[in-house]
Design a protein around this motif. Structure first.
Motif, mmCIF file in Angstrom:
data_model
loop_
_atom_site.group_PDB
_atom_site.id
_atom_site.type_symbol
_atom_site.label_atom_id
_atom_site.label_comp_id
_atom_site.label_asym_id
_atom_site.label_seq_id
_atom_site.Cartn_x
_atom_site.Cartn_y
_atom_site.Cartn_z
ATOM 1 N N GLY A 258 -6.012 -12.953 4.349
ATOM 2 C CA GLY A 258 -5.118 -12.536 3.275
ATOM 3 C C GLY A 258 -5.882 -12.240 1.990
ATOM 4 N N ALA A 259 -6.887 -13.061 1.700
ATOM 5 C CA ALA A 259 -7.700 -12.834 0.505
ATOM 6 C C ALA A 259 -8.446 -11.511 0.606
ATOM 7 C CB ALA A 259 -8.679 -13.988 0.307
ATOM 8 N N ALA A 260 -8.940 -11.189 1.805
ATOM 9 C CA ALA A 260 -9.619 -9.905 2.009
ATOM 10 C C ALA A 260 -8.647 -8.749 1.811
ATOM 11 C CB ALA A 260 -10.245 -9.853 3.403
ATOM 12 N N ALA A 261 -7.440 -8.898 2.352
ATOM 13 C CA ALA A 261 -6.424 -7.849 2.177
ATOM 14 C C ALA A 261 -6.074 -7.678 0.701
ATOM 15 C CB ALA A 261 -5.176 -8.178 2.987
ATOM 16 N N ALA A 262 -6.011 -8.788 -0.032
ATOM 17 C CA ALA A 262 -5.720 -8.719 -1.466
ATOM 18 C C ALA A 262 -6.818 -7.966 -2.206
ATOM 19 C CB ALA A 262 -5.562 -10.126 -2.034
ATOM 20 N N GLN A 263 -8.078 -8.209 -1.837
ATOM 21 C CA GLN A 263 -9.195 -7.509 -2.466
ATOM 22 C C GLN A 263 -9.136 -6.007 -2.166
ATOM 23 O OE1 GLN A 263 -11.857 -8.629 -4.471
ATOM 24 N NE2 GLN A 263 -10.526 -10.403 -4.689
ATOM 25 N N LEU A 264 -8.797 -5.657 -0.938
ATOM 26 C CA LEU A 264 -8.709 -4.246 -0.570
ATOM 27 C C LEU A 264 -7.547 -3.563 -1.289
ATOM 28 C CD1 LEU A 264 -9.494 -4.759 3.190
ATOM 29 C CD2 LEU A 264 -10.898 -3.424 1.599
ATOM 30 N N MET A 265 -6.433 -4.291 -1.455
ATOM 31 C CA MET A 265 -5.304 -3.738 -2.198
ATOM 32 C C MET A 265 -5.717 -3.496 -3.645
ATOM 33 S SD MET A 265 -2.104 -2.962 -1.219
ATOM 34 C CE MET A 265 -1.666 -4.134 0.086
ATOM 35 N N GLY A 266 -6.457 -4.453 -4.207
ATOM 36 C CA GLY A 266 -6.954 -4.279 -5.566
ATOM 37 C C GLY A 266 -7.921 -3.118 -5.678
ATOM 38 N N ALA A 267 -8.753 -2.923 -4.666
ATOM 39 C CA ALA A 267 -9.692 -1.800 -4.661
ATOM 40 C C ALA A 267 -8.952 -0.471 -4.623
ATOM 41 C CB ALA A 267 -10.642 -1.913 -3.468
ATOM 42 N N ALA A 268 -7.889 -0.402 -3.822
ATOM 43 C CA ALA A 268 -7.093 0.826 -3.754
ATOM 44 C C ALA A 268 -6.486 1.151 -5.116
ATOM 45 C CB ALA A 268 -6.003 0.684 -2.701
ATOM 46 N N ARG A 269 -6.020 0.135 -5.775
ATOM 47 C CA ARG A 269 -5.457 0.326 -7.118
ATOM 48 C C ARG A 269 -6.532 0.783 -8.097
ATOM 49 N NH1 ARG A 269 -4.190 -3.188 -11.608
ATOM 50 N NH2 ARG A 269 -2.217 -2.594 -12.603
ATOM 51 N N ALA A 270 -7.707 0.162 -8.024
ATOM 52 C CA ALA A 270 -8.802 0.520 -8.920
ATOM 53 C C ALA A 270 -9.279 1.952 -8.687
ATOM 54 C CB ALA A 270 -9.963 -0.460 -8.738
ATOM 55 N N GLN A 271 -9.104 2.445 -7.468
ATOM 56 C CA GLN A 271 -9.503 3.815 -7.140
ATOM 57 C C GLN A 271 -8.454 4.845 -7.570
ATOM 58 O OE1 GLN A 271 -12.348 5.013 -5.811
ATOM 59 N NE2 GLN A 271 -13.288 2.985 -5.856
ATOM 60 N N GLY A 272 -7.381 4.377 -8.207
ATOM 61 C CA GLY A 272 -6.370 5.291 -8.718
ATOM 62 C C GLY A 272 -5.226 5.567 -7.773
ATOM 63 N N HIS A 273 -5.069 4.722 -6.746
ATOM 64 C CA HIS A 273 -4.027 4.954 -5.745
ATOM 65 C C HIS A 273 -2.773 4.102 -5.975
ATOM 66 C CE1 HIS A 273 -7.138 7.173 -3.819
ATOM 67 N NE2 HIS A 273 -7.784 6.129 -3.327
ATOM 68 N N GLY A 274 -2.643 3.511 -7.160
ATOM 69 C CA GLY A 274 -1.563 2.561 -7.400
ATOM 70 C C GLY A 274 -0.171 3.094 -7.201
ATOM 71 N N ASN A 275 0.048 4.389 -7.440
ATOM 72 C CA ASN A 275 1.385 4.965 -7.296
ATOM 73 C C ASN A 275 1.673 5.466 -5.888
ATOM 74 O OD1 ASN A 275 2.462 4.565 -9.885
ATOM 75 N ND2 ASN A 275 1.294 6.296 -10.683
ATOM 76 N N LEU A 276 0.700 5.353 -4.998
ATOM 77 C CA LEU A 276 0.917 5.752 -3.607
ATOM 78 C C LEU A 276 1.535 4.610 -2.813
ATOM 79 C CD1 LEU A 276 -2.439 7.606 -2.804
ATOM 80 C CD2 LEU A 276 -0.283 8.576 -3.652
ATOM 81 N N ASP A 277 2.078 4.942 -1.652
ATOM 82 C CA ASP A 277 2.601 3.926 -0.742
ATOM 83 C C ASP A 277 1.477 2.972 -0.326
ATOM 84 O OD1 ASP A 277 5.025 3.234 1.050
ATOM 85 O OD2 ASP A 277 3.332 3.253 2.448
ATOM 86 N N HIS A 278 1.839 1.714 -0.045
ATOM 87 C CA HIS A 278 0.807 0.728 0.310
ATOM 88 C C HIS A 278 0.066 1.080 1.594
ATOM 89 C CE1 HIS A 278 4.300 -1.962 2.090
ATOM 90 N NE2 HIS A 278 4.442 -0.695 2.401
ATOM 91 N N SER A 279 0.600 1.991 2.392
ATOM 92 C CA SER A 279 -0.126 2.447 3.575
ATOM 93 C C SER A 279 -1.373 3.250 3.211
ATOM 94 C CB SER A 279 0.787 3.285 4.475
ATOM 95 O OG SER A 279 1.310 4.395 3.776
ATOM 96 N N ALA A 280 -1.502 3.609 1.911
ATOM 97 C CA ALA A 280 -2.697 4.312 1.450
ATOM 98 C C ALA A 280 -3.927 3.407 1.443
ATOM 99 C CB ALA A 280 -2.471 4.904 0.059
ATOM 100 N N LEU A 281 -3.792 2.167 1.874
ATOM 101 C CA LEU A 281 -4.976 1.348 2.157
ATOM 102 C C LEU A 281 -5.926 2.081 3.100
ATOM 103 C CD1 LEU A 281 -3.838 -2.381 2.660
ATOM 104 C CD2 LEU A 281 -5.344 -1.457 0.891
ATOM 105 N N LEU A 282 -5.366 2.977 3.915
ATOM 106 C CA LEU A 282 -6.199 3.773 4.826
ATOM 107 C C LEU A 282 -7.293 4.536 4.069
ATOM 108 C CD1 LEU A 282 -5.192 5.719 7.916
ATOM 109 C CD2 LEU A 282 -6.322 6.992 6.098
ATOM 110 N N LEU A 283 -7.007 4.956 2.844
ATOM 111 C CA LEU A 283 -7.995 5.709 2.067
ATOM 112 C C LEU A 283 -9.225 4.859 1.760
ATOM 113 C CD1 LEU A 283 -5.592 7.544 -0.420
ATOM 114 C CD2 LEU A 283 -6.618 8.450 1.679
ATOM 115 N N ILE A 284 -9.022 3.561 1.588
ATOM 116 C CA ILE A 284 -10.148 2.661 1.337
ATOM 117 C C ILE A 284 -10.970 2.477 2.614
ATOM 118 C CG2 ILE A 284 -10.801 0.333 0.612
ATOM 119 C CD1 ILE A 284 -9.699 2.154 -1.621
ATOM 120 N N VAL A 285 -10.291 2.383 3.755
ATOM 121 C CA VAL A 285 -11.005 2.283 5.035
ATOM 122 C C VAL A 285 -11.842 3.535 5.254
ATOM 123 C CG1 VAL A 285 -10.767 2.036 7.536
ATOM 124 C CG2 VAL A 285 -9.226 0.790 6.011
ATOM 125 N N GLU A 286 -11.269 4.698 4.972
ATOM 126 C CA GLU A 286 -12.024 5.949 5.089
ATOM 127 C C GLU A 286 -13.243 5.945 4.173
ATOM 128 O OE1 GLU A 286 -9.465 9.783 6.351
ATOM 129 O OE2 GLU A 286 -9.225 9.160 4.268
#
Length: 294
Positions: A258-286
């Protein structure tokens, strides 16, 4: 006819208010954006010019707001719910906020002669539109029974999970599971694409086996197509993961994945994806896989 006020007519609150109108309730709505209020009026509800105006004659008040400070302002403010709602009315907080804040606000409501339950929801925008939300309710048994008819108009699974704050604790667990599942589905899709597999066929067979889950059912198509129209924004899930990690730390519970998922969610937000659907976590994996320019 029960008079229900809904404060917060966004992605979730708007459809919930509309479904309450369809169920025969006398619904009044208030939102900072007047366009949302006008939309509810077009759907058969009433509009209010402020919180005091919205709650003054309400039997039930529902709040669907982004975060703990927003709920505190609406409940405790000089023009807020506790100052203007009728004695004996029922306040249902459908927002996702910190459990400790929920407990404190329920106590403040009781001191003012109001009944309160915390009733956060799961199911996203589609669940709100379809009135198929899963609703976890914290509060007294009598308060739960009073809230049940209203909640059953917007949800298909309505469960009393314990005293005040319990609904928020269960919602935190829900958000923990959802974030971790989205991340694993994202990793699986990028993994399959890297091997040249037909991802549509792969998702179909995965969804029919032990790996099957609601994320595959509802989010995988958009993830494959890289369309991330928000049903639930990364900004909000990032906030929720902060609630999860803080509550876990307070209880002395380890949540390494869960802590890892929280960090990845934070990374997605830091990359400017905050207004996208949470499924945009895929962009961080890419990005981590070096496949952003594929």
């Amino acid at each position: 006819m029960t008079a229900v006020t809904v404060i917060g007519l966004g992605i979730m609150g708007g459809p919930m208010a509309a479904n309450l109108v369809k169920a025969g309730f006398d619904v009044t709505g208030f939102n900072r954006s007047k366009a949302k209020v006008d939309q509810l009026v077009e759907q058969g509800g009433r509009g209010a010019t402020g919180i005091a105006d919205a709650v003054r004659e309400a039997d039930v008040v529902i709040t669907m707001l982004p975060d703990s400070p927003d709920v505190e302002d609406v409940v405790l403010g000089a023009d807020g719910i506790l100052a203007h709602a009728p004695t004996g009315s029922l306040w249902i907080d459908a927002s996702t906020i910190r459990p400790d804040v929920s407990v404190r606000l329920a106590e403040a409501a009781a001191a003012q002669g109001l009944r309160a339950v915390d009733a956060p929801v799961s199911g996203g925008e589609s669940g709100a539109i379809e009135a198929s939300l899963s609703i976890m309710v914290g509060g007294g048994a009598a308060e739960f029974e009073a809230a049940r008819p209203v909640l059953e108009a917007v949800g298909s699974t309505v469960v009393h999970v314990g005293p005040a704050g319990s609904g928020q604790t269960v919602k935190a667990a829900n958000q923990l599971i959802v974030a971790g599942t989205i991340e694993l589905v994202a990793e699986a899709i990028v993994f399959l694409e890297a091997h040249g597999v037909d991802t549509e066929a792969a998702v179909k067979v995965l969804a029919g086996g032990l790996a099957g889950n609601r994320i595959l059912d509802r989010k995988a198509a958009g993830m494959r197509a890289r369309t991330f129209q928000p049903g639930f924004r990364i900004d909000l899930h990032h906030k929720d993961m902060g609630i999860v990690t803080a509550a876990a730390r307070e209880a002395g519970v380890a949540i390494p994945l869960g802590a890892a998922a929280a960090q990845l969610m934070g990374a997605a937000r830091a990359q400017g994806h905050g207004n996208l659907d949470h499924s945009a976590l895929l962009l961080i994996v890419e990005q981590l896989s070096g496949r952003t320019n594929r």
